[in-house]
Design a protein around this motif. Structure first.
Motif, PDB file in Angstrom:
ATOM      1  N   ASN A  43     -96.928  43.219 -33.897  1.00 29.60           N
ATOM      2  CA  ASN A  43     -97.808  44.387 -33.767  1.00 29.60           C
ATOM      3  C   ASN A  43     -98.186  44.685 -32.317  1.00 29.60           C
ATOM      4  N   GLY A  44     -97.642  43.883 -31.372  1.00 24.62           N
ATOM      5  CA  GLY A  44     -97.909  44.131 -29.960  1.00 24.62           C
ATOM      6  C   GLY A  44     -99.032  43.309 -29.366  1.00 24.62           C
ATOM      7  N   ASP A  45     -99.771  42.559 -30.188  1.00 23.82           N
ATOM      8  CA  ASP A  45    -100.888  41.767 -29.671  1.00 23.82           C
ATOM      9  C   ASP A  45    -100.373  40.606 -28.818  1.00 23.82           C
ATOM     10  N   PRO A  46    -100.840  40.478 -27.562  1.00 21.29           N
ATOM     11  CA  PRO A  46    -100.410  39.353 -26.731  1.00 21.29           C
ATOM     12  C   PRO A  46    -101.049  38.038 -27.171  1.00 21.29           C
ATOM     13  N   PHE A  47    -100.324  36.939 -26.938  1.00 16.88           N
ATOM     14  CA  PHE A  47    -100.845  35.612 -27.261  1.00 16.88           C
ATOM     15  C   PHE A  47    -100.368  34.622 -26.208  1.00 16.88           C
ATOM     16  N   LEU A  48    -100.942  33.433 -26.214  1.00 15.94           N
ATOM     17  CA  LEU A  48    -100.423  32.341 -25.407  1.00 15.94           C
ATOM     18  C   LEU A  48    -100.311  31.092 -26.258  1.00 15.94           C
ATOM     19  N   ILE A  49     -99.350  30.251 -25.884  1.00 16.83           N
ATOM     20  CA  ILE A  49     -99.102  28.983 -26.570  1.00 16.83           C
ATOM     21  C   ILE A  49     -99.763  27.867 -25.768  1.00 16.83           C
ATOM     22  N   LEU A  50    -100.487  27.006 -26.468  1.00 14.20           N
ATOM     23  CA  LEU A  50    -101.173  25.888 -25.842  1.00 14.20           C
ATOM     24  C   LEU A  50    -100.803  24.605 -26.575  1.00 14.20           C
ATOM     25  N   GLY A 141     -99.948  18.660 -31.353  1.00 12.40           N
ATOM     26  CA  GLY A 141     -99.605  19.904 -32.029  1.00 12.40           C
ATOM     27  C   GLY A 141     -99.727  21.063 -31.067  1.00 12.40           C
ATOM     28  N   LEU A 142     -99.341  22.239 -31.560  1.00 11.03           N
ATOM     29  CA  LEU A 142     -99.376  23.451 -30.746  1.00 11.03           C
ATOM     30  C   LEU A 142    -100.331  24.473 -31.342  1.00 11.03           C
ATOM     31  N   LEU A 143    -100.851  25.335 -30.473  1.00  9.81           N
ATOM     32  CA  LEU A 143    -101.738  26.416 -30.881  1.00  9.81           C
ATOM     33  C   LEU A 143    -101.183  27.730 -30.363  1.00  9.81           C
ATOM     34  N   LYS A 144    -101.362  28.775 -31.137  1.00 12.26           N
ATOM     35  CA  LYS A 144    -101.068  30.140 -30.685  1.00 12.26           C
ATOM     36  C   LYS A 144    -102.376  30.913 -30.728  1.00 12.26           C
ATOM     37  N   LEU A 145    -102.847  31.283 -29.555  1.00 15.05           N
ATOM     38  CA  LEU A 145    -104.164  31.896 -29.420  1.00 15.05           C
ATOM     39  C   LEU A 145    -104.003  33.330 -28.930  1.00 15.05           C
ATOM     40  N   ARG A 146    -104.568  34.277 -29.679  1.00 15.65           N
ATOM     41  CA  ARG A 146    -104.520  35.671 -29.248  1.00 15.65           C
ATOM     42  C   ARG A 146    -105.218  35.809 -27.900  1.00 15.65           C
ATOM     43  N   LEU A 147    -104.602  36.568 -26.998  1.00 12.96           N
ATOM     44  CA  LEU A 147    -105.141  36.707 -25.652  1.00 12.96           C
ATOM     45  C   LEU A 147    -106.536  37.312 -25.674  1.00 12.96           C
ATOM     46  N   ASP A 148    -106.753  38.339 -26.477  1.00 12.89           N
ATOM     47  CA  ASP A 148    -108.076  38.961 -26.514  1.00 12.89           C
ATOM     48  C   ASP A 148    -109.128  37.991 -27.036  1.00 12.89           C
ATOM     49  N   VAL A 161    -113.296  30.630 -31.611  1.00 16.74           N
ATOM     50  CA  VAL A 161    -112.273  31.547 -32.128  1.00 16.74           C
ATOM     51  C   VAL A 161    -111.307  30.748 -32.994  1.00 16.74           C
ATOM     52  N   ARG A 162    -110.458  31.464 -33.716  1.00 15.44           N
ATOM     53  CA  ARG A 162    -109.444  30.834 -34.540  1.00 15.44           C
ATOM     54  C   ARG A 162    -108.083  30.984 -33.878  1.00 15.44           C
ATOM     55  N   ALA A 163    -107.250  29.956 -34.036  1.00 10.42           N
ATOM     56  CA  ALA A 163    -105.900  29.979 -33.477  1.00 10.42           C
ATOM     57  C   ALA A 163    -104.916  29.483 -34.520  1.00 10.42           C
ATOM     58  N   ALA A 164    -103.738  30.094 -34.573  1.00 11.85           N
ATOM     59  CA  ALA A 164    -102.669  29.573 -35.412  1.00 11.85           C
ATOM     60  C   ALA A 164    -102.260  28.205 -34.881  1.00 11.85           C
ATOM     61  N   ALA A 165    -101.823  27.319 -35.765  1.00 10.87           N
ATOM     62  CA  ALA A 165    -101.548  25.935 -35.360  1.00 10.87           C
ATOM     63  C   ALA A 165    -100.261  25.430 -35.991  1.00 10.87           C
ATOM     64  N   ALA A 166     -99.638  24.463 -35.301  1.00  5.73           N
ATOM     65  CA  ALA A 166     -98.487  23.734 -35.831  1.00  5.73           C
ATOM     66  C   ALA A 166     -98.700  22.258 -35.551  1.00  5.73           C
ATOM     67  N   GLY A 167     -98.555  21.429 -36.575  1.00  9.02           N
ATOM     68  CA  GLY A 167     -98.676  19.987 -36.406  1.00  9.02           C
ATOM     69  C   GLY A 167    -100.091  19.451 -36.446  1.00  9.02           C
ATOM     70  N   LEU A 168    -101.050  20.297 -36.747  1.00  9.18           N
ATOM     71  CA  LEU A 168    -102.455  19.875 -36.703  1.00  9.18           C
ATOM     72  C   LEU A 168    -103.114  19.846 -38.075  1.00  9.18           C
ATOM     73  N   GLY A 169    -102.314  19.877 -39.131  1.00 10.70           N
ATOM     74  CA  GLY A 169    -102.839  19.701 -40.476  1.00 10.70           C
ATOM     75  C   GLY A 169    -103.364  20.951 -41.137  1.00 10.70           C
ATOM     76  N   ALA A 170    -103.313  22.091 -40.448  1.00 10.69           N
ATOM     77  CA  ALA A 170    -103.778  23.357 -41.009  1.00 10.69           C
ATOM     78  C   ALA A 170    -103.045  24.487 -40.310  1.00 10.69           C
ATOM     79  N   ALA A 171    -102.949  25.618 -41.004  1.00  8.54           N
ATOM     80  CA  ALA A 171    -102.271  26.774 -40.418  1.00  8.54           C
ATOM     81  C   ALA A 171    -103.099  27.429 -39.330  1.00  8.54           C
ATOM     82  N   GLU A 172    -104.420  27.246 -39.389  1.00  5.57           N
ATOM     83  CA  GLU A 172    -105.338  27.757 -38.368  1.00  5.57           C
ATOM     84  C   GLU A 172    -106.386  26.707 -38.058  1.00  5.57           C
TER      85      GLU A 172
END
Length: 207
Positions: A43-50, A141-148, A161-172
Motif C-alpha cells: 500500500n506504499g507505507d514505508p517500514f524498517l527491519i530491525l 528474531g526480526l521486527l518490521k516497524l512502520r516508519l510513521d 507501538v506494534r510491530a510485525a515479528a518473525a521468530g519471537l513467538g507472535a505475529a506482532e
C-alpha cells in the motif's frame, strides 16, 4: 587469536592495528558497518527491519540495527555487505546500498568501551519478513516497524507501538523506546528522519 582492528586517533587518523579485546578495553576508535534495511508495503507505507539481539550477547534482548558488524584491519566499508549476508541471509552488492555517511558513536557497558566510526547505509528491499534467513546465533528474531509508527514512538507522541515479528513467538509484538539500545545522540531518531526524507524522494541524505 583476537580479531585485529585498525585504530584511529580523535581526528580519525590511522594510528595502528590492535586486537579486538584490547580495543574495547582501551576505548580506541575503530570502524564498523551499519545497514538499516527499509522498504515499502504493497500500500506504499514505508517500514524498517530491525533485529532483536539474543540474550547471550551484549545488550541482551534489545532491538538493534538491521545488520551491523566490525571491519577488520585492512577492510573498508565496501567489505560491509558481508554482515548483511551473515546476519540476515541477504546477498547485497555494495553499489546497491544508499550511503548516509559516517557517524561517531560512543558507549560503555561496564569495562567494555566502544568508540565507533560507523559507516552508515540504507538498503531498500520488499522481501517478506518470513523470507529472511537470519542468524539464530546472534538474532532472536526480526521486527518490521512502520516508519510513521516509529517516528511517533521516538518523538514521544506515543509510549508503545506494534510491530510485525518473525521468530519471537507472535505475529506482532509491542515495542517501546526502552527496548532499543540507547545512544547519546538520538541515533535511531536521526535514521527515521533520514528514511522519511528518502521515501519523500530527497537525494541529499547524510547522518
Amino acid at each position: 587469536m583476537s580479531e585485529l582492528f585498525d585504530i584511529y586517533d580523535e581526528a580519525l587518523n590511522h594510528i595502528g592495528v590492535k586486537g579486538r579485546d584490547d580495543v574495547h578495553r582501551d576505548g580506541d576508535w575503530h570502524q564498523v558497518f551499519h545497514c538499516w534495511v527499509i522498504g515499502r508495503e504493497a500500500n506504499g507505507d514505508p517500514f524498517l527491519i530491525l533485529q532483536k539481539r539474543r540474550d547471550t550477547l551484549d545488550y541482551p534482548d534489545m532491538i538493534d540495527i538491521s545488520a551491523a558488524g566490525h571491519l577488520a584491519a585492512g577492510e573498508t566499508a565496501r567489505d560491509g555487505p558481508r554482515e548483511i549476508e551473515e546476519e540476515l541471509g541477504l546477498r547485497v552488492a555494495f553499489e546497491d546500498l544508499i550511503q548516509l555517511g559516517r557517524r561517531l558513536g560512543i558507549s560503555r557497558l561496564g569495562d567494555f568501551v566502544d568508540c565507533q566510526i560507523c559507516h552508515v547505509f540504507f538498503y531498500e528491499t520488499d522481501i517478506a519478513l518470513a523470507d529472511y534467513s537470519y542468524s539464530r546465533a546472534e538474532i532472536a528474531g526480526l521486527l518490521k516497524l512502520r516508519l510513521d509508527d516509529a517516528l511517533r514512538l521516538f518523538s514521544g507522541e506515543v509510549d508503545c507501538v506494534r510491530a510485525a515479528a518473525a521468530g519471537l513467538g507472535a505475529a506482532e509484538v509491542s515495542v517501546t523506546r526502552a527496548d532499543f539500545i540507547p545512544s547519546i545522540d538520538n541515533y535511531v531518531m536521526k535514521i527515521l528522519i533520514l528514511a522519511k526524507r528518502y521515501f519523500a524522494g530527497e537525494k541529499q541524505l547524510w547522518i
